[in-house]
Motif scaffolding. Structure first.
Motif, PDB file in Angstrom:
ATOM      1  N   LEU A  58       0.823  -1.211   0.000  1.00 60.09           N
ATOM      2  CA  LEU A  58       0.000   0.000   0.000  1.00 60.09           C
ATOM      3  C   LEU A  58       0.858   1.262   0.000  1.00 60.09           C
ATOM      4  N   GLY A  59       2.153   1.095   0.178  1.00 59.21           N
ATOM      5  CA  GLY A  59       3.032   2.256   0.214  1.00 59.21           C
ATOM      6  C   GLY A  59       2.807   3.131   1.431  1.00 59.21           C
ATOM      7  N   ILE A  60       2.606   2.506   2.578  1.00 59.68           N
ATOM      8  CA  ILE A  60       2.350   3.266   3.802  1.00 59.68           C
ATOM      9  C   ILE A  60       3.403   2.892   4.849  1.00 59.68           C
ATOM     10  N   PRO A  61       4.175   3.892   5.308  1.00 58.40           N
ATOM     11  CA  PRO A  61       5.173   3.590   6.338  1.00 58.40           C
ATOM     12  C   PRO A  61       4.508   3.328   7.688  1.00 58.40           C
ATOM     13  N   ILE A  62       5.089   2.428   8.451  1.00 58.42           N
ATOM     14  CA  ILE A  62       4.541   2.074   9.769  1.00 58.42           C
ATOM     15  C   ILE A  62       5.679   2.098  10.779  1.00 58.42           C
ATOM     16  N   ARG A  63       5.459   2.751  11.906  1.00 56.28           N
ATOM     17  CA  ARG A  63       6.451   2.699  12.989  1.00 56.28           C
ATOM     18  C   ARG A  63       5.935   1.749  14.064  1.00 56.28           C
ATOM     19  N   VAL A  64       6.823   0.887  14.534  1.00 53.27           N
ATOM     20  CA  VAL A  64       6.457  -0.019  15.622  1.00 53.27           C
ATOM     21  C   VAL A  64       7.391   0.239  16.798  1.00 53.27           C
TER      22      VAL A  64
ATOM     23  N   HIS B  83      12.628   0.876  18.390  1.00 51.19           N
ATOM     24  CA  HIS B  83      11.543   0.999  17.441  1.00 51.19           C
ATOM     25  C   HIS B  83      12.052   0.634  16.054  1.00 51.19           C
ATOM     26  N   HIS B  84      11.117   0.311  15.190  1.00 53.73           N
ATOM     27  CA  HIS B  84      11.501   0.043  13.818  1.00 53.73           C
ATOM     28  C   HIS B  84      10.515   0.731  12.882  1.00 53.73           C
ATOM     29  N   ASP B  85      11.060   1.434  11.886  1.00 56.72           N
ATOM     30  CA  ASP B  85      10.194   2.039  10.882  1.00 56.72           C
ATOM     31  C   ASP B  85      10.165   1.142   9.656  1.00 56.72           C
ATOM     32  N   PHE B  86       8.980   0.727   9.304  1.00 59.59           N
ATOM     33  CA  PHE B  86       8.819  -0.049   8.076  1.00 59.59           C
ATOM     34  C   PHE B  86       8.546   0.958   6.968  1.00 59.59           C
ATOM     35  N   ILE B  87       9.548   1.183   6.135  1.00 64.69           N
ATOM     36  CA  ILE B  87       9.411   2.168   5.064  1.00 64.69           C
ATOM     37  C   ILE B  87       9.227   1.407   3.753  1.00 64.69           C
ATOM     38  N   PRO B  88       8.146   1.692   3.052  1.00 62.89           N
ATOM     39  CA  PRO B  88       7.865   0.942   1.820  1.00 62.89           C
ATOM     40  C   PRO B  88       9.010   1.029   0.830  1.00 62.89           C
ATOM     41  N   ALA B  89       9.205  -0.056   0.117  1.00 59.05           N
ATOM     42  CA  ALA B  89      10.272  -0.108  -0.871  1.00 59.05           C
ATOM     43  C   ALA B  89       9.961   0.817  -2.044  1.00 59.05           C
ATOM     44  N   ALA B  90       8.700   0.918  -2.393  1.00 51.31           N
ATOM     45  CA  ALA B  90       8.311   1.713  -3.560  1.00 51.31           C
ATOM     46  C   ALA B  90       8.552   3.201  -3.297  1.00 51.31           C
TER      47      ALA B  90
ATOM     48  N   CYS C 240      -0.171  16.304   7.675  1.00 51.07           N
ATOM     49  CA  CYS C 240      -0.616  16.910   8.938  1.00 51.07           C
ATOM     50  C   CYS C 240      -0.132  16.107  10.125  1.00 51.07           C
ATOM     51  N   GLY C 241       0.039  16.780  11.197  1.00 52.73           N
ATOM     52  CA  GLY C 241       0.386  16.101  12.439  1.00 52.73           C
ATOM     53  C   GLY C 241       1.862  15.786  12.555  1.00 52.73           C
ATOM     54  N   SER C 242       2.299  14.790  11.838  1.00 52.50           N
ATOM     55  CA  SER C 242       3.646  14.282  12.080  1.00 52.50           C
ATOM     56  C   SER C 242       4.688  15.052  11.262  1.00 52.50           C
ATOM     57  N   GLU C 243       5.943  14.899  11.671  1.00 56.44           N
ATOM     58  CA  GLU C 243       7.033  15.532  10.944  1.00 56.44           C
ATOM     59  C   GLU C 243       7.188  14.841   9.597  1.00 56.44           C
ATOM     60  N   ALA C 244       7.810  15.525   8.684  1.00 55.83           N
ATOM     61  CA  ALA C 244       8.065  14.934   7.377  1.00 55.83           C
ATOM     62  C   ALA C 244       8.904  13.675   7.543  1.00 55.83           C
ATOM     63  N   SER C 245       8.662  12.709   6.700  1.00 56.98           N
ATOM     64  CA  SER C 245       9.422  11.455   6.612  1.00 56.98           C
ATOM     65  C   SER C 245       9.213  10.504   7.783  1.00 56.98           C
ATOM     66  N   SER C 246       8.459  10.899   8.795  1.00 56.43           N
ATOM     67  CA  SER C 246       8.191   9.895   9.833  1.00 56.43           C
ATOM     68  C   SER C 246       6.788   9.334   9.615  1.00 56.43           C
ATOM     69  N   PRO C 247       6.630   8.047   9.894  1.00 53.63           N
ATOM     70  CA  PRO C 247       5.349   7.388   9.626  1.00 53.63           C
ATOM     71  C   PRO C 247       4.209   8.001  10.434  1.00 53.63           C
ATOM     72  N   PHE C 248       3.030   8.083   9.828  1.00 55.87           N
ATOM     73  CA  PHE C 248       1.899   8.596  10.607  1.00 55.87           C
ATOM     74  C   PHE C 248       1.135   7.484  11.315  1.00 55.87           C
TER      75      PHE C 248
END
Lengths: 301, 298
Positions: free
Chosen positions: A239-245, A262-269, A277-285
C-alpha cells in the motif's frame, strides 16, 4: 456432548428407515458445538476489549505494569515523553491489521488528505491485479476490496455518507465491517508476498520452514493468524504506507539510559504519502505499540 | 431470489455472487444450486472421477453455508451411498494441508466441490465419516447411483435434486463395464455396451477432460480423526451396507454385482447338472442291478 452424540445416533437410524425424517439430522450436522464455544470465548474477550477500544491516556499503560518489571516501567516513562495516548485493540490474532485499519482511516478522517486517498486507491487497484494474476477468482476477494474502498470514501468529509469520528469507531467495532476490512488487508498482504516470493522466501523459511504459498495459506489469509514482520513489510510495501512499531519488551541496552527500540517499516516503492498533517516529514503517521504477541495504536504528542 | 435477502448482508452478497458464477460457468464435473427458499442451503451432485471405481457415478449431497460465510467454512453431507464417504454425515474436509483447521475466505463452494471429487479415490486413512469399501462394491454403487436421485426433503428440494440429477446424467459418461479394467482385449465390445446404456449422451465427455485443478486440490486435506475415541466409523454403517472393516476381512462373493439374468443361467446350469447326474446314477444303478442278476444267475 454425550446427549448430542446420542441424538446423532438416533438421527442416523431414522435416516436409514425413512429418508424424509433424515433431514431433521441437519440440526446436529454442523460443528455447532465448537462454533458456539468459540463464539463464547470471543464474546467474553469482546466484553473486555472491543475490536477497537477507546483512546486512553498513556498512564493506563503504566498502571498495568505497576508491580511489574522495572525495565518496562522505565520504558513506559520514555514512551510517555513522546506519546500521549494508547488505543487498545482486541487480542484475537487480527490486532495488527485492525490497528492498522483504524489508524489509517482515522488519519485520513482527521487530515482529509485527498491526494493520499487517490494514491492509495491506485495501489489498491494494483493489489487487485496482483491477486487476479495469481489466479484468485474475483468473487473471492472483491467484496473485501469494495468494503475497504467504501470506508475510505466515507471518511472523506462533505458528503451525505461522511463519517464522524464516533461513527468510524462504531464501524470499527462492527464485525461485519471490521472483519471485512481486516480480511482485505490479509488479501493485500498475501498477494504482495506471493508476487515477490523470491524476496520473502528467506524470511518465511526462517519463520516456518514452509513454502511461500503454504505460508500465505496458513499464516496470512486465515482470520486470527497473528502477524509477523513479514506481514508488516508486505502490507506496508503493497500500500506504500510507512509504519512505525515501538517495542515494549524486556530487552535492555547496556549503554546507560533506557530507550525504547523501534523500527520504521518504510515501503520499498518510491511513492510515499506526503505527511501533510500532524507528524514531521518522513516519519510514519501510523505508530503501533508492540508487546510480545500484541499490537495497539499509539498517539504521538 | 435476491429480493428476499438483505443485500447489505455481506454473506448474502457473496453467496449470490457464487450462485451467479456457478450458473455462468457450468462444469461437467459437478452442479450445485441453493434452495430458492434459503440460499444458505445448497444441493449438489458430483460425478465420480474418471479412471476410478467411481467413474460414471452421480453422487448427491447438501451444503450448508454458515451465517458467517465466507469466514466460516461450508459443511458438506452426502446423500447417495458411494462407499467412500458415509451418507447423512458431515464430511470433514478442511482446506489447507498445513493447518487442517484453516478454511479461508478465498475459497468457494466451487473449490470445495472440486476438492471433494479429488478426495473420492484417495485412501481415507481412517478419517472420520469415511468408508473404505472394495472397488467392486463402489462400482456397484456407482451403477446404482445413476438409476434415481435420492428422495428427501420438501417437494421444492426434491425438484432441485431431480433437476440436478437430469443435468448430471446428461454430462456424466456411464459406468464402465467391470471387465474393462481387467481385460483390455474386450475393449471394442465394451464400447458397444456403453453406447447401449447411454442414449441421452451423444457428446460424452472425453475421459480425463474435467479433472479437477490440481493446484487447488493440493491445499485441501481430509481431516484425520482428532481423537481415537470419537464415534467409531464402523458402528453406524452396517444397517445399510456391510462396514469397511467386516467387508475387507470377509471378501464378498462376486454374485453381489451379478445381474438377475446371470443368476437364472446359473440356476439352469445347476438344474441341468443335477438332471444329468440323476440319469447317470439311474444307469449306474441299473447296471449294478443287471450285474446282480447275472451274479444271481451264475
Amino acid at each position: 456432548m454425550q446427549n448430542e452424540e446420542q441424538a446423532l445416533e438416533d438421527g442416523k437410524f431414522e435416516a436409514v428407515t425413512s429418508p424424509v425424517s433424515a433431514f431433521d439430522v441437519w440440526a446436529n450436522f454442523g460443528d455447532d458445538n465448537t462454533m458456539q464455544e468459540e463464539s463464547v470465548v470471543q464474546a467474553e474477550e469482546g466484553k473486555k476489549v472491543p475490536f477497537v477500544g477507546d483512546k486512553e491516556p498513556l498512564s493506563t499503560l503504566a498502571a498495568e505494569y505497576e508491580s511489574g518489571s522495572p525495565i518496562l516501567l522505565e520504558k513506559i516513562k520514555v514512551l510517555d515523553k513522546q506519546y500521549s495516548a494508547i488505543r487498545r485493540t482486541r487480542g484475537d490474532g487480527n490486532c495488527f491489521f485492525r490497528s492498522f485499519m483504524f489508524s489509517y482511516l482515522e488519519h485520513i478522517l482527521q487530515c482529509q488528505d485527498l491526494a493520499e486517498v487517490e494514491r492509495i486507491k491506485m495501489n489498491v487497484e494494483e493489489c487487485r491485479k496482483t491477486l487476479q494474476k495469481l489466479g484468485y477468482p474475483d468473487l473471492t476477494f472483491e467484496d473485501f476490496f469494495a468494503l475497504f474502498l467504501e470506508q475510505l470514501e466515507d471518511v472523506i468529509q462533505g458528503k451525505e455518507t461522511s463519517l464522524s469520528h464516533d461513527e468510524l469507531v462504531f464501524r470499527s467495532r462492527d464485525q461485519s465491517i471490521s472483519d471485512y476490512v481486516v480480511m482485505f488487508f490479509r488479501f493485500v498482504t498475501s498477494g504482495e508476498i506471493q508476487k515477490r516470493s523470491e524476496f520473502f522466501e528467506p524470511f518465511i523459511l526462517g519463520l516456518t520452514n514452509s513454502t511461500v504459498e503454504q505460508f500465505c495459506k496458513s499464516s496470512v489469509e486465515p482470520m486470527g493468524e497473528e502477524s509477523d514482520h513479514v506481514h508488516i513489510i508486505a502490507l506496508s510495501d503493497a500500500l506504500g504506507i510507512p509504519i512505525r512499531v515501538m517495542y515494549l519488551d524486556r530487552s535492555s541496552c547496556d549503554t546507560g539510559g533506557v530507550s525504547v527500540n523501534h523500527h520504521d517499516f518504510i515501503p520499498a516503492a518510491g511513492d510515499l504519502p506526503r505527511t501533510s498533517c500532524g507528524s514531521e516529514a518522513s516519519s510514519p503517521f501510523i505508530t503501533l505499540l508492540y508487546r510480545p504477541g500484541h499490537y495497539d495504536i499509539l498517539y504521538p504528542k | 431470489m435476491a429480493e428476499k435477502y438483505n443485500l447489505k448482508n455481506p454473506a448474502v452478497k457473496r453467496i449470490l455472487q457464487e450462485v451467479k458464477e456457478m450458473q455462468s460457468n457450468p462444469s461437467d464435473d459437478f452442479m450445485s444450486l441453493p434452495l430458492e427458499e434459503n440460499i444458505f442451503e445448497w444441493q449438489f451432485a458430483i460425478r465420480g472421477p474418471c479412471d476410478t471405481e467411481f467413474e460414471g457415478g452421480i453422487y448427491h449431497g447438501r451444503i450448508q453455508l454458515p451465517a458467517e460465510y465466507p469466514f466460516k467454512p461450508p459443511s458438506f453431507m452426502l446423500l447417495t451411498p458411494n462407499g467412500r464417504f458415509e451418507t447423512q454425515t458431515k464430511i470433514c474436509l478442511s482446506i489447507s494441508n498445513h493447518h487442517p483447521e484453516h478454511w479461508q475466505p478465498s475459497w468457494s463452494v466451487r473449490t470445495a466441490l472440486v476438492a471433494l471429487i479429488a478426495f473420492m479415490p484417495t485412501n481415507p486413512n481412517g478419517a472420520l465419516g469415511s468408508l473404505d469399501y472394495k472397488k467392486e462394491e463402489r462400482r456397484a454403487l456407482a451403477i446404482k447411483s445413476r438409476e434415481a436421485p435420492p428422495r428427501c426433503g420438501t417437494p421444492e428440494r426434491q425438484k432441485l435434486i431431480d433437476e440436478i440429477h437430469e443435468y448430471m446424467l446428461s454430462k456424466a459418461p456411464p459406468v464402465p463395464q467391470q471387465s474393462l479394467s481387467q481385460d483390455p482385449e474386450e475393449h471394442p465390445r465394451n464400447e458397444e455396451a456403453e453406447a447401449q446404456v447411454s442414449p441421452p449422451n451423444p457428446e460424452a465427455i472425453p475421459a480425463g477432460e474435467g479433472l479437477p485443478d490440481e493446484a487447488e486440490v493440493d491445499r485441501i486435506v481430509e481431516e484425520s480423526p482428532a481423537n481415537d475415541n470419537a464415534n467409531p466409523v464402523g458402528v453406524e454403517v452396517p444397517r445399510e451396507i456391510p462396514a469397511s472393516a467386516s467387508s475387507s476381512q470377509l471378501p464378498r462373493p462376486q454374485t453381489s454385482v451379478q445381474k438377475p439374468d446371470d443368476r437364472l443361467f446359473t440356476l439352469a446350469a445347476i438344474g441341468l447338472t443335477i438332471a444329468i447326474m440323476v440319469l447317470l446314477l439311474k444307469k449306474f444303478i441299473k447296471s449294478i442291478e443287471h450285474g446282480a442278476v447275472f451274479m444271481d444267475g451264475s
